[in-house]
Each structure stands twice: as C-alpha cells, then as structure tokens.
Write a protein that holds these residues in place. Structure first.
Motif, PDB file in Angstrom:
ATOM      1  N   HIS A   1     -18.028 -32.379 -50.571  1.00 14.36           N
ATOM      2  CA  HIS A   1     -17.227 -31.161 -50.527  1.00 14.36           C
ATOM      3  C   HIS A   1     -18.112 -29.922 -50.504  1.00 14.36           C
ATOM      4  O   HIS A   1     -17.803 -28.926 -49.809  1.00 14.36           O
ATOM      5  N   THR A   2     -19.210 -29.977 -51.229  1.00 11.99           N
ATOM      6  CA  THR A   2     -20.086 -28.804 -51.311  1.00 11.99           C
ATOM      7  C   THR A   2     -21.141 -28.776 -50.204  1.00 11.99           C
ATOM      8  O   THR A   2     -21.808 -27.760 -50.014  1.00 11.99           O
ATOM      9  N   SER A   3     -21.313 -29.881 -49.504  1.00 11.74           N
ATOM     10  CA  SER A   3     -22.330 -29.958 -48.440  1.00 11.74           C
ATOM     11  C   SER A   3     -21.632 -29.875 -47.079  1.00 11.74           C
ATOM     12  O   SER A   3     -21.554 -30.852 -46.336  1.00 11.74           O
ATOM     13  N   GLU A   4     -21.177 -28.698 -46.753  1.00 10.03           N
ATOM     14  CA  GLU A   4     -20.334 -28.528 -45.575  1.00 10.03           C
ATOM     15  C   GLU A   4     -21.054 -28.871 -44.276  1.00 10.03           C
ATOM     16  O   GLU A   4     -20.507 -29.557 -43.403  1.00 10.03           O
ATOM     17  N   LEU A   5     -22.303 -28.404 -44.106  1.00  9.45           N
ATOM     18  CA  LEU A   5     -23.018 -28.666 -42.871  1.00  9.45           C
ATOM     19  C   LEU A   5     -23.295 -30.149 -42.673  1.00  9.45           C
ATOM     20  O   LEU A   5     -23.112 -30.699 -41.586  1.00  9.45           O
ATOM     21  N   LEU A   6     -23.753 -30.782 -43.729  1.00 13.62           N
ATOM     22  CA  LEU A   6     -24.015 -32.220 -43.651  1.00 13.62           C
ATOM     23  C   LEU A   6     -22.725 -32.998 -43.404  1.00 13.62           C
ATOM     24  O   LEU A   6     -22.708 -33.975 -42.661  1.00 13.62           O
ATOM     25  N   ARG A   7     -21.650 -32.531 -44.033  1.00 16.76           N
ATOM     26  CA  ARG A   7     -20.355 -33.200 -43.850  1.00 16.76           C
ATOM     27  C   ARG A   7     -19.907 -33.105 -42.392  1.00 16.76           C
ATOM     28  O   ARG A   7     -19.440 -34.081 -41.804  1.00 16.76           O
ATOM     29  N   SER A   8     -20.075 -31.954 -41.794  1.00 13.80           N
ATOM     30  CA  SER A   8     -19.684 -31.768 -40.390  1.00 13.80           C
ATOM     31  C   SER A   8     -20.529 -32.639 -39.465  1.00 13.80           C
ATOM     32  O   SER A   8     -20.010 -33.232 -38.510  1.00 13.80           O
TER      33      SER A   8
END
Length: 325
Positions: free
Chosen positions: A300-307
């Motif tokens: 949830h807090t790692s938006e770039l990695l999540r994308s």
C-alpha cells in the motif's frame, strides 16, 4: 478414429441422445452392424463438458501404435474424465481450484484428502467426524470419493456433491502408505506431516488409487503432499458461508454479489485462487495475521513498486496449470 472420436453400441446411443449428434451404424464384418456416433477430435472439450454435465464418466481411448497398413492399429484407454479429474482449461474456472476429495470415517475420527490435478496441489487433514461437512464446504470439491461400505455418508453428501464409490480396499492404511512411499520415493512420511495419522494416509491413498485408475499420468505431476490442521483456521459451516455471502450473494446467490467479487482485484488466476482460499479459510493465529497485514501495508505504501508489479503480473499466464498439462 482418424479425425474423430467414435462411440459404439450403447455408448453411441447415449452420446447421440445427450450430445444431440447423429446416430449412424457401421458394418463390423460377418453381417454384424453396430450403432455408431462420433465427434470431431478438435471439438472434444465442448462435448466433454456436455457429457460431464449429464453425469457421465468419459473414457478416452487413443491410438498407441503407428499404422503400417497391415493390421489393426493398437488403441488403449489413456484417461477417464470425471468432474474431479478435468484438465481442459475451457472446462475449468480459472479463479477456483477443481478439487477431487476423498472422505473416510472411523470410530476414532475422520480424514479428508484433496487434490487438484490441474495445479498439482495435494493436501490432507485428520478431523473430528462432525467437521466433515464444514471442511467439504470450504473445499467445494467437484467430486467426492468414499468407500462403498459407508452408505450413510453417501446419503448425506449425494445431494451436494458428485459421489463416486470405491472398493473398501482402496482405503486400507497399509496399501495407502505403501503407495505414498512409492510415489515420493521415501521410507517414511514424517516429512509430509502425516506419518502418525492413519486415517489421513488412508484418505490420501484412496485419491492415488482413483487417479491411477482414471488418469495415471497425473500422478507424476502431483506436488508434495502437505498435512494441515483445521485448528489453524476459523471453521465456517455451510449456512454461515451463505449468510456471510463469501462466494455467493444476493437474492439469487450469484458470485457477482459476493464478498470475493468485491475483494478480487488480482491480476493472475493463481492469485485469484489463493485469495479464494484465504477468504474461505480465515486465519486464527495472530502472528500469521500480522505478517499478512504487514505485506498488505508494504504494498500500500510502495505505490511505484506496486504499479510496476501490476504491469508485470498482467502479462503472466496461468503457469500453475500450464505446467500440469
């Protein structure tokens, strides 16, 4: 034969009726004429679905020798397709496992073994007799095998599941244990967590016996047997599952109005199946819960990695099932 799968005699009459295909006949020599019905080999999956839906088991015979123009080509049954032994992707729900389960009861308790030959998953648990229905409700198997000697459990389950009866000797502990040892090429089942669980071993052995009869090649693709305890999870009875609308919701009990539908934002079929199992098997261990929540928080807090991960996962096929074919 050739580009067709053909059925004869009574099988041809059944196929013609249930598949709505033409019933013809063939001269077999010496004046013998038999009924015949055939389907194109490339349309097998569609017709299999219809036959399974009608409650049939389908034996598939394939050519096993090369034609030499001098004699009859050898053929043998390579597979018997049943609801719990389907491999065809068009007949499987991508977001759910297709389990075959074996149930055994005894005065000392009960055990359930389950396998999904489309993914290789193979698990077993030993439980109290009164928890059989709850665990089967969680697994939602396409087919349940039980001993022919247990008419009572057959009557209880027949309205909810496709039941297949096996001879009692398929559930014998010694035979089952030997089958498992041979399959995994080991001398003890300690590593699989069930060495001391005789009923669990018997149930797992019954699964192996059934697969050996219906689809022998699937045995070589099974993953390692794992033993689990339902004490690690919240046990939810069938009525509560319906009330909570975990997998079916709304007035008509559709999947579209279920909790799983709301939560399922997965990008792969493997992830969808894992999520389904998590929803149906809530954790009780606080440490395990916190570990799962920590992972959710990290993503949830790692938006770039999540994308980036979403983009990568969107290109991933159902690897788990592809390698089983």
């Amino acid at each position: 034969m050739g580009d067709f799968y053909e059925t004869f005699d009574e099988d041809a009459q059944i196929a013609s009726r249930d598949l709505e295909i033409v019933l013809t006949q063939r001269e077999m020599g010496h004046g013998e004429i038999v009924p015949l019905a055939g389907i194109p080999y490339h349309a097998l999956e569609n017709y299999l679905a219809k036959l399974l839906k009608k409650g049939h088991r389908v034996a598939i015979a394939e050519q096993t020798s090369t034609p030499d123009g001098k004699g009859i080509v050898d053929r043998s049954v390579t597979r018997v397709v049943t609801p719990g032994t389907i491999l065809e992707s068009n007949l499987l729900e991508s977001s759910a496992n297709n389990y075959l389960a074996a149930v055994i009861r005894h005065s000392t308790g009960a055990a359930i073994a389950h396998v999904d030959i489309s993914t290789g998953e193979f698990g077993v648990t030993q439980i109290e007799v009164n928890l059989i229905l709850e665990e089967l409700a969680r697994l939602s198997p396409s087919e349940v095998i039980i001993t022919e000697n247990d008419a009572e459990i057959a009557e209880i389950l027949q309205d909810k599941y496709k039941i297949t009866l096996l001879r009692a000797d398929n559930f014998k502990y010694r035979t089952a244990r030997q089958s498992l040892l041979q399959l995994y090429k080991v001398k003890t089942l300690d590593a699989y967590g069930c060495e001391s669980l005789e009923l669990a071993i018997a149930a797992a052995g019954a699964v192996l016996a059934y697969l050996k009869e219906t689809h022998p090649l699937s045995l070589t693709h099974l993953g390692g047997l794992y033993t689990y305890s339902i004490d690690e999870f919240m046990t939810i009875d069938p009525q509560t599952r319906r009330n909570l609308e975990l997998f079916e919701g709304g007035q008509w009990g559709t999947a579209e109005q279920s909790l799983l539908k709301v939560l399922n934002l997965t990008y792969t079929p493997m992830g969808a199946r894992v999520l389904r199992n998590w929803v149906g098997q809530p954790l009780l261990d606080v440490n395990a819960l916190n570990q799962r929540l920590d992972v959710v928080e990290w993503f949830h807090t790692s938006e770039l990695l999540r994308s980036s991960l979403k983009a990568l996962l969107s290109e991933v096929s159902d690897v788990e099932r592809i390698i089983q074919r």
